[in-house]
Motif scaffolding. Sequence first.
Motif, short mmCIF file in Angstrom:
data_model
loop_
_atom_site.label_atom_id
_atom_site.label_comp_id
_atom_site.label_asym_id
_atom_site.label_seq_id
_atom_site.Cartn_x
_atom_site.Cartn_y
_atom_site.Cartn_z
N MET A 204 23.41 2.41 1.10
CA MET A 204 24.45 2.64 0.09
C MET A 204 25.47 3.68 0.55
SD MET A 204 23.97 0.54 -2.36
CE MET A 204 24.94 1.20 -3.71
N THR A 205 25.15 4.46 1.58
CA THR A 205 26.12 5.40 2.14
C THR A 205 27.12 4.71 3.05
OG1 THR A 205 24.78 5.97 4.09
CG2 THR A 205 24.38 7.22 2.06
N VAL B 212 27.42 4.06 12.28
CA VAL B 212 26.10 4.31 12.87
C VAL B 212 25.49 3.01 13.36
CG1 VAL B 212 23.73 5.07 12.39
CG2 VAL B 212 25.66 6.39 11.51
N LEU B 213 25.57 1.98 12.55
CA LEU B 213 25.01 0.69 12.92
C LEU B 213 25.76 0.09 14.11
CD1 LEU B 213 24.33 -0.91 9.42
CD2 LEU B 213 22.88 0.60 10.77
N SER B 214 27.08 0.24 14.12
CA SER B 214 27.88 -0.32 15.21
C SER B 214 27.56 0.37 16.53
CB SER B 214 29.38 -0.16 14.90
OG SER B 214 29.73 -0.86 13.73
N TRP B 215 27.49 1.69 16.52
CA TRP B 215 27.18 2.42 17.74
C TRP B 215 25.73 2.23 18.16
CZ3 TRP B 215 30.66 3.59 21.01
CH2 TRP B 215 31.95 3.94 20.60
N SER B 216 24.86 1.92 17.22
CA SER B 216 23.47 1.59 17.56
C SER B 216 23.43 0.34 18.42
CB SER B 216 22.64 1.37 16.30
OG SER B 216 22.54 2.55 15.54
N THR C 14 0.82 -1.22 0.00
CA THR C 14 0.00 0.00 0.00
C THR C 14 0.85 1.27 0.00
OG1 THR C 14 -0.08 -0.06 2.42
CG2 THR C 14 -1.89 -1.12 1.25
N LYS C 15 2.18 1.08 0.15
CA LYS C 15 3.12 2.21 0.25
C LYS C 15 2.86 3.07 1.49
CE LYS C 15 4.09 2.48 -4.71
NZ LYS C 15 5.28 1.65 -4.57
N TRP C 16 2.26 2.48 2.52
CA TRP C 16 2.16 3.18 3.81
C TRP C 16 3.56 3.37 4.38
CZ3 TRP C 16 -2.28 -0.37 6.03
CH2 TRP C 16 -3.48 -0.05 5.37
N ALA C 17 4.43 2.44 4.07
CA ALA C 17 5.85 2.55 4.41
C ALA C 17 6.64 2.26 3.15
CB ALA C 17 6.22 1.58 5.53
N VAL C 18 7.69 3.03 2.94
CA VAL C 18 8.49 2.88 1.72
C VAL C 18 9.94 2.59 2.13
CG1 VAL C 18 9.30 3.99 -0.39
CG2 VAL C 18 6.99 4.45 0.47
N VAL C 19 10.53 1.61 1.51
CA VAL C 19 11.93 1.30 1.79
C VAL C 19 12.76 1.52 0.52
CG1 VAL C 19 11.39 -0.37 3.59
CG2 VAL C 19 11.60 -1.15 1.23
N SER C 20 14.03 1.84 0.74
CA SER C 20 14.94 2.00 -0.38
C SER C 20 16.35 1.63 0.08
CB SER C 20 14.93 3.45 -0.90
OG SER C 20 15.60 4.30 0.01
N ARG C 21 17.25 1.51 -0.88
CA ARG C 21 18.64 1.16 -0.59
C ARG C 21 19.50 2.41 -0.41
NH1 ARG C 21 20.56 -2.41 -5.38
NH2 ARG C 21 22.44 -2.47 -4.09
N ASN C 22 18.92 3.59 -0.53
CA ASN C 22 19.71 4.81 -0.53
C ASN C 22 20.58 4.97 0.71
OD1 ASN C 22 18.59 5.45 -2.96
ND2 ASN C 22 17.15 6.96 -2.16
N TYR C 23 19.98 4.73 1.89
CA TYR C 23 20.74 4.95 3.12
C TYR C 23 21.86 3.93 3.29
CZ TYR C 23 21.91 5.84 7.98
OH TYR C 23 22.60 6.12 9.14
N GLY D 298 24.07 11.29 7.73
CA GLY D 298 22.88 12.05 7.33
C GLY D 298 23.19 13.03 6.22
N LYS D 299 24.36 13.70 6.32
CA LYS D 299 24.74 14.63 5.26
C LYS D 299 24.92 13.92 3.93
CE LYS D 299 27.07 18.01 8.25
NZ LYS D 299 28.38 18.59 8.64
N ASN D 300 25.57 12.76 3.98
CA ASN D 300 25.76 11.97 2.76
C ASN D 300 24.44 11.53 2.17
OD1 ASN D 300 28.52 12.21 3.01
ND2 ASN D 300 28.74 10.30 4.16
N TYR D 301 23.53 11.12 3.08
CA TYR D 301 22.25 10.58 2.62
C TYR D 301 21.36 11.67 2.03
CZ TYR D 301 17.56 8.61 2.91
OH TYR D 301 16.29 8.20 2.63
#
Length: 276
Positions: A78-79, A84-88, A67-76, A270-273
Amino acid sequence: MTDKKSFPFIALAYVLVFLFINIISQTIALFVEKVVVKDAADTLSPLATVIAMAVSTLVTVTIFLWTKWAVVSRNYIMTRPWMVLSWSVVAALGAIIPSVYLQELMLEWPDAIQKMVDEAAQQMIGIMNTMGGYAVVCLLAPIGEELIFRGAVLKKLLAWKPQHRWLMIMLSALLFAMAHMNPAQFIHPFLIGLLLGWMYERTGSIIPGIAYHWANNTAAFLLTRIYQDPDITITQILGSHSRALMAVGFSMLIFIPAVYQLNMWMKKAGKNYFNK
């Protein structure tokens, strides 16, 4: 074009859809189990619960994406936001003991609520001890819940009142905590919801939240497998109240720097994205 005034109601509707699918999945699973298994209990067995949770998550994710209520992409991704993931993950591990300890300080519940809480705890232990429990709780649940509560609910709330971002993050965290339908576990998911909402608002992606959510649920899974008592506390595990306080302090020495580093690396990612 949809009127922005309707956005909070749409966000609430997303949560209701999530709960409805979950209830329907469990109801169907209970009916099937009663038909297939002779003298089946009036509650779902752990295996049936795991299957119902898996089906519920997969159906919900499919509906929200279709329904596209939520949209996913590879953009983030790909940066390459590996820091960020490690510190998360580090932040999630640092937050567990303080959050659980704070939850343990809550007053006792009335008997009716306490009974419901105990039943939920026993059910969760059964899930954790069942084949497929890890996949459902630690892999599927983080993906599904981040997609819905951050990728759909919070996204809609931020579009409604972007100038009040922290109020919207708090509202989404409140909905996230209430959706767990366990009053004894309200504080932990609410606090997590605040952090996950902040991470989503900063990055525009659910991926950091999935990493955090995975680490949190995996730690809970391991603790449950080790300590099979749902009523065990941090104080009991460590042997004394003073040791529990020391563990809270040590965990904060992990959590606070992790959040600081997370903030710094999210700025760079975030700046890259957002410049793409």
